[in-house]
Each structure stands twice: as structure tokens, then as C-alpha cells.
Design an enzyme around this catalytic site. Structure first.
Site, PDB file in Angstrom:
ATOM      1  N   PHE A 166      -8.190  26.594  61.211  1.00  0.00           N
ATOM      2  CA  PHE A 166      -8.146  26.058  62.571  1.00  0.00           C
ATOM      3  C   PHE A 166      -6.738  25.570  62.843  1.00  0.00           C
ATOM      4  O   PHE A 166      -5.992  25.258  61.914  1.00  0.00           O
ATOM      5  CB  PHE A 166      -9.135  24.887  62.699  1.00  0.00           C
ATOM      6  CG  PHE A 166     -10.183  25.075  63.767  1.00  0.00           C
ATOM      7  CD1 PHE A 166     -11.075  26.131  63.711  1.00  0.00           C
ATOM      8  CD2 PHE A 166     -10.291  24.175  64.837  1.00  0.00           C
ATOM      9  CE1 PHE A 166     -12.059  26.290  64.677  1.00  0.00           C
ATOM     10  CE2 PHE A 166     -11.270  24.327  65.810  1.00  0.00           C
ATOM     11  CZ  PHE A 166     -12.154  25.390  65.729  1.00  0.00           C
ATOM     12  N   GLN A 186      -6.686  15.596  76.152  1.00  0.00           N
ATOM     13  CA  GLN A 186      -6.451  16.927  75.581  1.00  0.00           C
ATOM     14  C   GLN A 186      -6.948  18.041  76.502  1.00  0.00           C
ATOM     15  O   GLN A 186      -8.111  18.038  76.901  1.00  0.00           O
ATOM     16  CB  GLN A 186      -7.158  17.053  74.233  1.00  0.00           C
ATOM     17  CG  GLN A 186      -6.965  18.409  73.580  1.00  0.00           C
ATOM     18  CD  GLN A 186      -7.430  18.408  72.132  1.00  0.00           C
ATOM     19  OE1 GLN A 186      -8.620  18.416  71.852  1.00  0.00           O
ATOM     20  NE2 GLN A 186      -6.485  18.361  71.217  1.00  0.00           N
ATOM     21  N   HIS A 197      -7.746  21.735  76.345  1.00  0.00           N
ATOM     22  CA  HIS A 197      -7.966  22.800  75.369  1.00  0.00           C
ATOM     23  C   HIS A 197      -7.354  24.067  75.942  1.00  0.00           C
ATOM     24  O   HIS A 197      -7.550  24.371  77.113  1.00  0.00           O
ATOM     25  CB  HIS A 197      -9.466  22.971  75.141  1.00  0.00           C
ATOM     26  CG  HIS A 197      -9.811  23.773  73.931  1.00  0.00           C
ATOM     27  ND1 HIS A 197      -9.535  25.113  73.839  1.00  0.00           N
ATOM     28  CD2 HIS A 197     -10.408  23.429  72.774  1.00  0.00           C
ATOM     29  CE1 HIS A 197      -9.955  25.557  72.662  1.00  0.00           C
ATOM     30  NE2 HIS A 197     -10.500  24.553  71.990  1.00  0.00           N
ATOM     31  N   HIS A 244     -10.709  18.716  77.871  1.00  0.00           N
ATOM     32  CA  HIS A 244     -11.642  18.876  76.769  1.00  0.00           C
ATOM     33  C   HIS A 244     -11.980  17.584  76.045  1.00  0.00           C
ATOM     34  O   HIS A 244     -13.108  17.364  75.622  1.00  0.00           O
ATOM     35  CB  HIS A 244     -11.006  19.859  75.781  1.00  0.00           C
ATOM     36  CG  HIS A 244     -11.868  20.220  74.628  1.00  0.00           C
ATOM     37  ND1 HIS A 244     -13.092  20.799  74.791  1.00  0.00           N
ATOM     38  CD2 HIS A 244     -11.687  20.095  73.292  1.00  0.00           C
ATOM     39  CE1 HIS A 244     -13.631  21.018  73.601  1.00  0.00           C
ATOM     40  NE2 HIS A 244     -12.811  20.592  72.680  1.00  0.00           N
ATOM     41  N   ARG A 280      -5.374  15.576  69.228  1.00  0.00           N
ATOM     42  CA  ARG A 280      -6.399  15.737  68.191  1.00  0.00           C
ATOM     43  C   ARG A 280      -6.395  17.158  67.651  1.00  0.00           C
ATOM     44  O   ARG A 280      -6.270  18.114  68.414  1.00  0.00           O
ATOM     45  CB  ARG A 280      -7.777  15.439  68.766  1.00  0.00           C
ATOM     46  CG  ARG A 280      -8.923  15.760  67.831  1.00  0.00           C
ATOM     47  CD  ARG A 280     -10.256  15.396  68.412  1.00  0.00           C
ATOM     48  NE  ARG A 280     -10.726  16.305  69.431  1.00  0.00           N
ATOM     49  CZ  ARG A 280     -11.479  17.389  69.194  1.00  0.00           C
ATOM     50  NH1 ARG A 280     -11.829  17.700  67.964  1.00  0.00           N
ATOM     51  NH2 ARG A 280     -11.865  18.159  70.184  1.00  0.00           N
TER      52      ARG A 280
HETATM   53  C1  LIG Z   1     -17.638  22.652  74.173  1.00  0.00           C
HETATM   54  C2  LIG Z   1     -17.110  21.715  73.138  1.00  0.00           C
HETATM   55  C3  LIG Z   1     -16.883  22.152  71.842  1.00  0.00           C
HETATM   56  C4  LIG Z   1     -16.408  21.284  70.866  1.00  0.00           C
HETATM   57  N1  LIG Z   1     -16.212  21.754  69.593  1.00  0.00           N
HETATM   58  C5  LIG Z   1     -15.794  20.889  68.634  1.00  0.00           C
HETATM   59  C6  LIG Z   1     -15.629  21.332  67.277  1.00  0.00           C
HETATM   60  O1  LIG Z   1     -15.865  22.483  66.948  1.00  0.00           O
HETATM   61  N2  LIG Z   1     -15.205  20.438  66.365  1.00  0.00           N
HETATM   62  C7  LIG Z   1     -14.954  19.140  66.674  1.00  0.00           C
HETATM   63  O2  LIG Z   1     -14.614  18.377  65.781  1.00  0.00           O
HETATM   64  N3  LIG Z   1     -15.118  18.692  67.947  1.00  0.00           N
HETATM   65  C8  LIG Z   1     -15.522  19.531  68.924  1.00  0.00           C
HETATM   66  N4  LIG Z   1     -15.679  19.073  70.213  1.00  0.00           N
HETATM   67  C9  LIG Z   1     -15.525  17.651  70.483  1.00  0.00           C
HETATM   68  C10 LIG Z   1     -16.765  16.909  70.033  1.00  0.00           C
HETATM   69  O3  LIG Z   1     -17.901  17.711  70.224  1.00  0.00           O
HETATM   70  C11 LIG Z   1     -16.976  15.618  70.792  1.00  0.00           C
HETATM   71  O4  LIG Z   1     -15.798  14.900  70.834  1.00  0.00           O
HETATM   72  C12 LIG Z   1     -18.020  14.787  70.081  1.00  0.00           C
HETATM   73  O5  LIG Z   1     -19.210  15.516  69.941  1.00  0.00           O
HETATM   74  C13 LIG Z   1     -18.303  13.471  70.782  1.00  0.00           C
HETATM   75  O6  LIG Z   1     -19.356  12.845  70.097  1.00  0.00           O
HETATM   76  P1  LIG Z   1     -19.797  11.365  70.409  1.00  0.00           P
HETATM   77  O7  LIG Z   1     -20.849  11.016  69.417  1.00  0.00           O
HETATM   78  O8  LIG Z   1     -18.599  10.501  70.498  1.00  0.00           O
HETATM   79  O9  LIG Z   1     -20.407  11.447  71.864  1.00  0.00           O
HETATM   80  P2  LIG Z   1     -21.531  12.408  72.504  1.00  0.00           P
HETATM   81  O10 LIG Z   1     -22.075  13.382  71.552  1.00  0.00           O
HETATM   82  O11 LIG Z   1     -21.006  12.897  73.770  1.00  0.00           O
HETATM   83  O12 LIG Z   1     -22.658  11.389  72.837  1.00  0.00           O
HETATM   84  C14 LIG Z   1     -22.510  10.448  73.855  1.00  0.00           C
HETATM   85  C15 LIG Z   1     -23.821   9.763  74.020  1.00  0.00           C
HETATM   86  O13 LIG Z   1     -23.663   8.598  74.820  1.00  0.00           O
HETATM   87  C16 LIG Z   1     -24.653   8.542  75.793  1.00  0.00           C
HETATM   88  N5  LIG Z   1     -24.154   7.760  76.926  1.00  0.00           N
HETATM   89  C17 LIG Z   1     -22.990   7.909  77.596  1.00  0.00           C
HETATM   90  N6  LIG Z   1     -22.890   6.978  78.559  1.00  0.00           N
HETATM   91  C18 LIG Z   1     -24.016   6.208  78.483  1.00  0.00           C
HETATM   92  C19 LIG Z   1     -24.511   5.097  79.223  1.00  0.00           C
HETATM   93  N7  LIG Z   1     -23.830   4.566  80.232  1.00  0.00           N
HETATM   94  N8  LIG Z   1     -25.715   4.583  78.878  1.00  0.00           N
HETATM   95  C20 LIG Z   1     -26.434   5.125  77.859  1.00  0.00           C
HETATM   96  N9  LIG Z   1     -25.999   6.169  77.125  1.00  0.00           N
HETATM   97  C21 LIG Z   1     -24.820   6.703  77.441  1.00  0.00           C
HETATM   98  C22 LIG Z   1     -24.933   9.984  76.112  1.00  0.00           C
HETATM   99  O14 LIG Z   1     -26.185  10.121  76.700  1.00  0.00           O
HETATM  100  C23 LIG Z   1     -24.871  10.597  74.717  1.00  0.00           C
HETATM  101  O15 LIG Z   1     -26.098  10.423  74.066  1.00  0.00           O
HETATM  102  C24 LIG Z   1     -16.143  19.950  71.198  1.00  0.00           C
HETATM  103  C25 LIG Z   1     -16.369  19.501  72.496  1.00  0.00           C
HETATM  104  C26 LIG Z   1     -16.832  20.373  73.471  1.00  0.00           C
HETATM  105  C27 LIG Z   1     -17.026  19.877  74.854  1.00  0.00           C
END
Ligand SMILES: Cc1cc2nc3c(=O)[nH]c(=O)nc-3n(C[C@H](O)[C@H](O)[C@H](O)COP(=O)(O)OP(=O)(O)OC[C@H]3O[C@@H](n4cnc5c(N)ncnc54)[C@H](O)[C@@H]3O)c2cc1C
Ligand code: SF4
Ligand code: SF4
Ligand code: FES
Lengths: 580, 248
Positions: free
Chosen positions: A122, A235, A237, A350, A385
């Protein structure tokens, strides 16, 4: 507190059920805490489910020479040395164990021929480092964590949105929110609160992010008095879909380049040779995104304003096996068979490197009892990142936040929450119904996205940023008068009226930070200050609310211990920038 | 490009009716885009679930012109635009509002399934050949379209006795996991009601992840149940096909 509203009590309240929130919940339960998880969507639908390419961890299954030191160095180098070194160190050291946790909870990664977890290349990673399942790694991760959480018996409040953090003096004491379905209000009392709410992509028009990415967590923290850091680093992408219009912004995973995909402009030139001859397509995201943008601006773009990304030189069966969702995505949404011809791609918003400022060991914010982990937190990624470093971030710091939150909860008593805070939170939520003939939140949101896309995008310049601040002020004024129709039952317009406030606040934080940083570094590119600046290389921007006004200050990047400095000695200086 | 008319169900538990909306069609547009257009311009309170808009999260399930589908994966140009496009919520689940249904039953069923249980002393050496078939089941995005279409739930309301295809897929993923050491055959027969499935394959047809739900998950699981207990439908299938399908 009188209980006019439905009330729940937990030792640890976790806001968010993505990778970070679920890891925090699993660990807090293991520590013996009673845990509640709140999320805006159904369980298993959080953003993490969309992650494609993989999870970075120096397991050294494929490239034996890899170890945490190299991962640490790559992360710091990718972040242009604005990262919190301690977070980068913990992350690199602990990620392999967290992958093993996932495996022991049932995750099935793609395998090497000797029966170990397979790793792929990557951008910005020296070695093959990303543990993956085809191009649906996030699904595997969230399902594994969800199953684990369900088996342990966590209480999940699904389709429930938090709109305010509640405090007892200086300490956080709970949260206020509403059920999306009925629109009823709900109060959570908790000894510790973990924010795991993800990012902010919906402030931009072209984004790979879902409706949930409305910056709630950062706004909640900011309003509760916590500091935000590095907000200028958003970021873009390099490879989102650009055609047809309906799919604009949808992600094309970096794994396409990891598996050998080649970028060309309309003249058939492999233009990365000009921008990063050494790493080519596998350069860091900031570099590749700017390269594509520049090719398009200078008239060498594809028909719909992008570049061509081609993987069709690989055998069709291999492409279908390693990139199945990309294959289907292009076939079904864009009528392109990627085993036969190139994809058209361009930059898409992204990820946000900035977020809630946290302690590297415990993930505690600057408000006591309030923790933050995952995309909502800042520090690990610095100015940019690396791909794969987010999923590993969720595993490492989600767990750390859960642990620290549970341990702290043992030492405090359930606080009291005075009714005035709750009443105020209720009034705010009801206001848009009472406003007379204001605009719909959708209209204001569209204009916000246009403004940010146009004025605070990949390339930035003083005059644009100043103008953006003025526009944001007008948008804030319009939002104060916005109006929603209908009932409180599952009313997306009403939901957006709250989300919009968060987005406006955080857009301002992004813009102010971008205006302050007079240099180009990582994801932040200033046309008027195109090079690195030595002074800025040593400081982070910090935003906080002082009596309702947004304040910005600079803070020195924490100094690294000598043994880590040695690891970076060769290049730290070059990247810090020779002042002018 | 021309406009399309969407006929969308508007209502809640108390009942409802359809409303027509005129939406401009852009190239490559999907039904979910049209729904978003309606929200943004015509009916801001139209309720719908969605997250990824990339067929990855399984939130935007609905019935488009009578067929259970992901709205974010259903192209407008694949539908006959000279007639109104009918968009209804999934029929098998209780309606909450407009296109949003109450799918909480699925989460309750899921809790009945004993989790992944590694065999003691395993060395975690696992080969791709052993993983391939399980990875198929793990592609499930929990859109619940298979649950929606299965007649055992849709027409016969066996919500108490029958877990539905989604959860056979989940159990198959556990049972065939190379490291799992637990048997869920009794659970399949007694609590998940696998015997009610008469292999109509409607679930397989609607699965957006193209999981071979019936052939690769349900039939091998039925085999496992038969190995321990007796299942009349499978006996019949074996007789008709004249083969002894092993759990491939
Ligand atoms: C298409 C795509 C592909 C990606 N691919 C990769 C990859 O291959 N490798 C990598 O390392 N990263 C990747 N990323 C980045 C990574 O997926 C995200 O940064 C990461 O999943 C974020 O996880 P999180 O647990 O912080 O939040 P999330 O998984 O977004 O969870 C957020 C949670 O908070 C809740 N929430 C938000 N606001 C509130 C509120 N006000 N009240 C109650 N609940 C709330 C939501 O409902 C959700 O449950 C990718 C991102 C995208 C968009
Ligand atoms: S094959 Fe079985 S589970 Fe699938 S739809 Fe038919 S009866 Fe239902
Ligand atoms: S098995 Fe297929 S149809 Fe059923 S829930 Fe999973 S993805 Fe949806
Ligand atoms: S919105 Fe995620 S599957 Fe359609």
C-alpha cells in the site's frame, strides 16, 4: 435529576459502533464495566463496514524484514512529522497483537501459502503490510467485532443520535439524544464517555463518506470544552469515481494500485513519473491526489475530469479474486469492465487526520472523563494518513480508550446532571420546528458543501479561505433560522438540522486552521505558501471554544526521545523543511 | 434527460398511501439518488435508511417495482421509465415509516447463535483452500433481502420457529470455519427451524452479494442435521437428484 425523559445508566457510555467504538466496548466489558453503545445507524452499518484495502500491522508474514520500527517510521514520514510520536509508536507496536485478537474472534483473512495472514502493498508502506480480505476488509472487521460484542452481551442503542454531552462541573457525566424512529428524547448517565463517532466528509460535496460523517463527535467535544487539533488536515483520496455523476466520490480502493494498477493521463503518459519517480502509483495519498488534480487542471485529464487507472494488464481472474467489489462496482454502476479497460478516477474527500486532542496512552481528551478514539481523534496520522493505518488505529486506540474509560469509571461515582442542561438540549432540538418560514436544512447543507469544496479543497489560498469564513458566517445565520416540517417520527430533515450545526462548527475549525498554517505540508497545500516551513513543522494548530467564540492557538509538537529520533535521523530534517 | 415518476409509499404503522414525485434523471443514476432528490427538494421528511451508497452496508433495502433490491445498486436506466417506478418498504417486516421497516427481529435471532468457538490448542495455521468457501458466507452485508423474500417468513409468518436464510448463512460461516469446534446442528433443527426451508432458492436469487445461499449454505447444513437427525425435505431432494451431495 428529575427524569422527564427515558434515562439509562452505565459506567461507560460509548458513542459510535464502528471499529473504534466496538473495540472500546469489548475492552471496557473485559474490565468489568457496565457498557452502553449508542449509534446513529443499525449495528454493523457504521462507516468501518466500507473499508476495503486492509489493516496495516507489521506482522512480517510476507516481508520478513518488517517490524514496528519500520511501521513507525513510515507513519511519521507519511504524517510529515506532525504526528504525536507516542501514538505512532504504540500503534506500530500493538497493531499485530490486535490483528491476532481479530483472528481469535473468528476473522478470516486471506492467507499466505504457508497458512499465515496474507499482507499486501500500500502507498507509503515500505513493506507488504496490509492484512486484508479481498477488498472487503472493513466488513470482516466490523462483523467480527459485532459478533464478539453480541456474544459478550453489550447493550446497543441503535438508531439513536447523541446531540449534547452533559457535564457535572468540569467532568463529563452523560449524554442527551433522540431516537431516530420515534423522535423521543433520551438521557444517558455515565461515569466515562468514549467518542467513537468517525469523521466529517459530508462537509464536502465530493466525498467517499456516508451520511453519518457529519462531524458530530468533534462538535460534541468542542461544545463540551475539549480541544481539537490539526483540523486543517483533511485527506483527499486520489481515486474516487468521477463518472457517472450519481457515483461521483465513491471510493476506488488504493488496493487497485497495491495490486499493480497504473495511472495515466489522456495522452497515455504514466504521469506519476513526474511527481514521485521512486514510489510512482504507491506514493502517499497527498502526492497522488495533487498529481491527478494538476494533470486535470493542466488539460491532460480524462473526458470527465479525472485520470485513468488501469489494472487490466493483470489476469481477469486475479482481478476478480482480489478486487471483487471494485469489479462489481464499476460493472454495475459505470458500465466499465475493469478487467478489460481503465477506470476514470479523481480525488474525493475521504478522511480527517485532525480531531479531538487526546492523551496518547489513555485516549482521554482535555475534558476529564471524555475519551476519543478512531477517526474522531487526532494525533496518530499527523499531516497525512497512510492507507490501512485507520483500521489499525481503531483496534489499538479503541481498546486503549475502553480500558482507560473503564478503569477511570471505577474511581468515580455516578454524577448528578442538573435539569437545566437537559432542558436546554431539548429546546435546541425543537427550535427548527418552531422557526417560522426559514429554509430547509437540505438547501443550507448543499451550499455548505459547495463552499467547502470550492474554497477549502485540495489547493488553498488566503483569499479563498477568508471568503470561506465569511460564507460560513452567513450559513450559520441561515441555519439559526432554518425550518423543518413534519413530525418527529423518523424525519431525516429534522435529523439533518442537528447534523448541519455540527458540520458548520467543524467547517469553521477546518477553515481557521487552514488559514493559519502558512505552508504546504501533507494533505494541506497552500498555493500562496507552496513549500514546507521549519517553524510550522514544529507546531500543531489547536482549536477550542472560549465563551462561545472559536479560538485558535499553536502548540509545539511533542519532542521525541532520542532512540526514536535515531530511527528517523536520515530524513526528519529534510521533511521538517529548511525555513525561509 | 427525461424525468421519471416515482411512486413511493408514505405512511406508518397506522397505514398510508403512495405519493408520486417527479424526478429529473441523470446518467448512471440509481433509485437511491432519486429518493435523495425527493428528500432534498420535495419531501424532506421522507424516511429511508442508507449509509454507504456503494452496495457495501446493506441498509437501503426496499422493493422496487415489486422486487427486493438495494436502492443504491438499482440503476434508473434499467427500469421502464415510461411508467411510475414503485418504491415500497420490505413487506415481511413491520413498517416504521415510509421506506423504513423494523428489522429488530433479525438482531434477536442472531443472539441465539453460539459464537465462534476455536478448538482448544489450535495453531492458527489456516490455508486459503479451507477459507474460500467460508469467505463466501462472510460477504453477507445483512441487507435482509433474503429474509424479505423467503416465503416461510413472507407468506407463512414463521417468525417464531424459523431463522431465515441470512442466519443459515451465518451458521454455515461458523460451522465450516476451519478452526471452529462447536456443532450447531441441534440448534439448526430445533430453534432455527431449518426444516421449514424447502429449497425454493428465492433467497439466492435476490442476494446482492451473490452468495449461493441454498446450494452452499443451506443444503450442506441440512446434510449436517440429517447426519444427526432426520429431515424429510432433504431426503426427498436426495431421492430426486439421486446424488449424495456432500458438504462441499
Ligand atoms: C470507502 C472507504 C474505504 C476505506 N478503506 C480503508 C482501508 O482499507 N483501510 C483503512 O485503514 N481505513 C480505511 N478507511 C477509513 C476507515 O474506514 C475509517 O476511518 C474508520 O472505519 C472509522 O472508524 P470509526 O470507528 O472511527 O468510525 P465509524 O466506523 O464511522 O463509526 C462511527 C460510529 O459513530 C456513530 N455516530 C456518529 N455520530 C453519532 C451521534 N451523534 N450519536 C450517536 N452515534 C453517532 C455512527 O453511527 C457509527 O456507529 C476507508 C474509508 C472509506 C470511506
Ligand atoms: S430456499 Fe429456503 S430459505 Fe431460501 S427462500 Fe426458499 S425456503 Fe426460504
Ligand atoms: S445473505 Fe445475501 S441477501 Fe441475505 S442478508 Fe446476506 S447479503 Fe443480504
Ligand atoms: S446504502 Fe449501503 S447498501 Fe445501499
Amino acid at each position: 435529576m428529575t427524569t422527564k425523559f427515558e434515562t439509562h445508566e452505565h459506567d461507560v457510555l460509548i458513542i459510535g459502533a464502528g471499529g473504534a467504538g466496538l473495540c472500546a466496548a469489548i475492552e471496557a466489558l473485559a474490565q468489568g464495566a457496565s457498557v452502553g453503545v449508542v449509534c446513529k445507524s443499525l449495528l454493523g452499518k457504521a462507516h468501518t463496514v466500507m473499508a476495503e484495502g486492509g489493516i496495516a500491522a507489521a506482522m512480517a508474514n510476507v516481508d520478513r524484514a518488517d517490524d514496528w520500527r519500520t511501521h513507525f517510521r513510515d507513519t511519521m514520514r507519511g504524517g510529515k512529522f506532525l504526528n504525536n510520536w507516542r501514538m505512532a509508536q504504540l500503534h506500530a507496536q500493538e497493531a499485530p497483537d490486535r490483528i491476532r485478537d481479530l483472528e481469535q474472534w473468528g476473522a478470516l483473512f486471506d492467507r499466505t501459502s504457508d497458512g499465515q495472514i496474507l499482507q499486501r502493498a500500500f502507498g507509503g508502506h515500505t513493506y507488504k503490510r496490509l492484512c486484508h480480505v479481498g477488498d472487503r476488509t472493513g466488513l470482516e472487521m466490523i462483523r467480527t467485532l459485532q459478533d464478539r460484542g453480541v456474544a459478550l452481551g453489550i447493550d446497543v442503542y441503535m438508531e439513536c443520535a447523541v446531540t449534547r454531552l452533559l457535564k457535572d462541573g468540569d467532568r463529563v457525566a452523560g449524554a442527551f439524544g433522540y431516537w431516530r424512529e420515534q423522535g423521543r428524547f433520551v438521557v444517558f448517565k455515565a461515569k466515562s464517555v468514549v467518542l467513537a463517532t468517525g469523521g466529517i466528509g459530508k462537509i464536502y460535496k465530493i466525498t467517499s463518506n456516508s451520511w453519518e460523517y457529519t462531524a458530530d463527535g468533534m462538535a460534541l467535544a468542542y461544545e463540551a470544552g475539549a480541544e481539537l487539533k490539526d483540523m486543517e488536515f483533511v485527506q483527499f483520496h486520489p481515486t474516487g469515481m468521477v463518472w457517472p455523476p450519481g457515483v461521483q466520490g465513491i471510493l476506488v480502493t488504493e488496493a487497485v494500485r497495491g495490486e499493480g494498477g497504473i495511472l495515466r493521463n489522456k495522452n497515455g503518459e504514466r504521469f506519476m513519473e513526474k511527481y514521485d519517480p521512486k514510489r510512482m502509483e504507491l506514493s502517499t495519498r497527498d502526492v497522488v491526489a495533487r498529481a491527478i488534480y494538476t494533470e486535470v487542471r493542466e488539460g491532460r485529464g480524462s473526458e470527465h475530469g479525472g485520470a485513468f487507472l488501469d489494472i487490466s494488464q493483470k489476469p481477469a481472474e486475479y482481478v476478480k479474486k482480489k478486487l471483487p467489489s471494485m469489479y462489481h462496482q464499476f460493472l454495475e454502476l459505470a458500465d466499465v469492465d475493469i478487467t478489460k479497460g481503465p477506470m476514470e478516477v479523481g480525488p474525493t474527500c475521504h478522511y480527517v487526520m485532525g480531531g479531538v486532542r487526546v492523551d496518547p496512552e489513555t485516549a482521554e481528551s482535555t475534558v476529564s472523563g471524555l475519551y476519543a478514539a478512531g477517526e474522531v481523534a487526532a494525533g496518530l496520522h499527523g499531516a497525512n494518513r497512510l492507507g490501512g493505518n485507520s483500521l489499525s488505529d481503531l483496534l489499538v486506540f479503541g481498546r486503549r480508550a475502553g480500558m482507560a474509560a473503564a478503569q477511570a469509571a471505577k474511581k468515580v461515582r455516578q454524577a448528578t446532571i442538573d435539569q437545566t442542561q437537559v432542558d436546554k438540549a431539548e429546546r435546541e432540538m425543537l427550535a427548527p420546528f418552531q422557526n417560522g418560514n426559514g429554509e430547509s436544512p437540505y438547501a443550507i447543507h448543499r451550499d455548505l458543501q459547495e463552499t467547502m469544496q470550492k474554497l477549502v479543497g485540495i489547493f488553498r489560498v488566503e483569499a479563498d479561505l477568508q471568503q470561506a469564513l465569511q460564507e460560513l458566517e452567513k450559513l450559520q445565520e441561515r441555519a439559526r433560522r432554518m425550518h423543518v416540517d413534519g413530525s418527529r417520527m423518523f424525519n431525516p430533515g429534522w435529523h439533518l438540522s442537528y447534523d448541519l450545526q455540527s458540520m458548520l462548527t467543524i467547517s469553521e475549525a477546518v477553515t481557521r486552521s487552514a488559514l493559519a498554517r502558512r505552508e504546504s505540508r501533507g494533505a494541506h497545500s497552500r498555493i500562496d505558501y507552496p513549500s514546507l516551513d521549519a517553524t510550522w513543522g514544529k507546531q500543531n494548530n489547536v482549536v477550542s471554544s472560549q465563551k462561545g467564540t472559536m479560538m485558535l492557538r499553536q502548540e509545539p509538537v511533542p519532542a521525541m526521545p532520542e532512540e526514536l529520533q535515531k530511527l528517523l535521523a536520515d530524513e526528519a530534517e529534510a521533511v521538517a523543511g529548511k525555513g525561509k | 434527460m427525461a424525468d421519471a415518476i416515482l411512486e413511493v409509499f408514505r405512511g406508518d404503522r397506522q397505514g398510508g398511501k403512495t405519493e408520486q414525485y417527479r424526478v429529473p434523471v441523470a446518467p448512471g443514476m440509481v433509485v437511491l439518488d432519486a429518493i435523495h432528490y425527493i428528500q432534498g427538494h420535495l419531501a424532506p421528511d421522507l424516511a429511508v435508511r442508507w449509509n454507504c451508497k456503494a452496495a457495501k452496508c446493506g441498509s437501503c433495502s426496499a422493493e422496487v417495482n415489486g422486487r427486493p433490491r438495494l436502492m443504491c445498486k438499482t440503476r434508473m436506466d434499467a427500469l421502464p421509465l415510461d411508467q411510475p417506478i414503485k418504491v415500497f418498504p420490505m413487506k415481511s417486516f413491520p413498517i416504521l415509516k415510509d421506506l423504513v421497516t423494523d428489522v429488530s427481529w433479525n438482531y434477536k435471532i442472531n443472539k441465539k447463535i453460539p459464537p465462534f468457538t476455536p478448538r482448544p490448542g489450535t495453531d492458527w495455521k489456516v490455508y486459503q483452500d479451507d477459507v474460500d468457501r467460508v469467505q463466501e458466507f462472510r460477504k453477507c452485508i445483512e441487507c435482509f433481502l433474503c429474509q424479505d423474500v423467503c416465503h416461510v417468513l413472507r407468506d407463512h409468518d414463521k417468525f417464531e420457529q424459523f431463522a431465515g436464510p441470512r442466519f443459515f448463512v451465518r451458521v454455515a460461516g461458523l460451522e465450516m470455519h476451519p478452526v471452529d469446534g462447536k456443532s450447531r446442528a441441534k440448534l439448526l433443527r430445533d430453534e432455527l427451524g431449518i426444516g421449514f426451508c424447502n429449497i425454493t432458492k428465492c433467497c439466492t436469487e435476490v442476494c446482492p452479494e451473490e452468495i449461493h445461499i441454498t446450494d452452499n449454505a443451506i443444503i450442506p447444513l441440512k446434510e449436517r442435521v440429517v447426519d444427526q437427525f432426520y429431515d424429510p425435505v432433504l431426503m426427498l431432494v436426495r431421492k430426486i437428484r439421486g446424488v449424495n451431495e456432500d458438504s462441499k
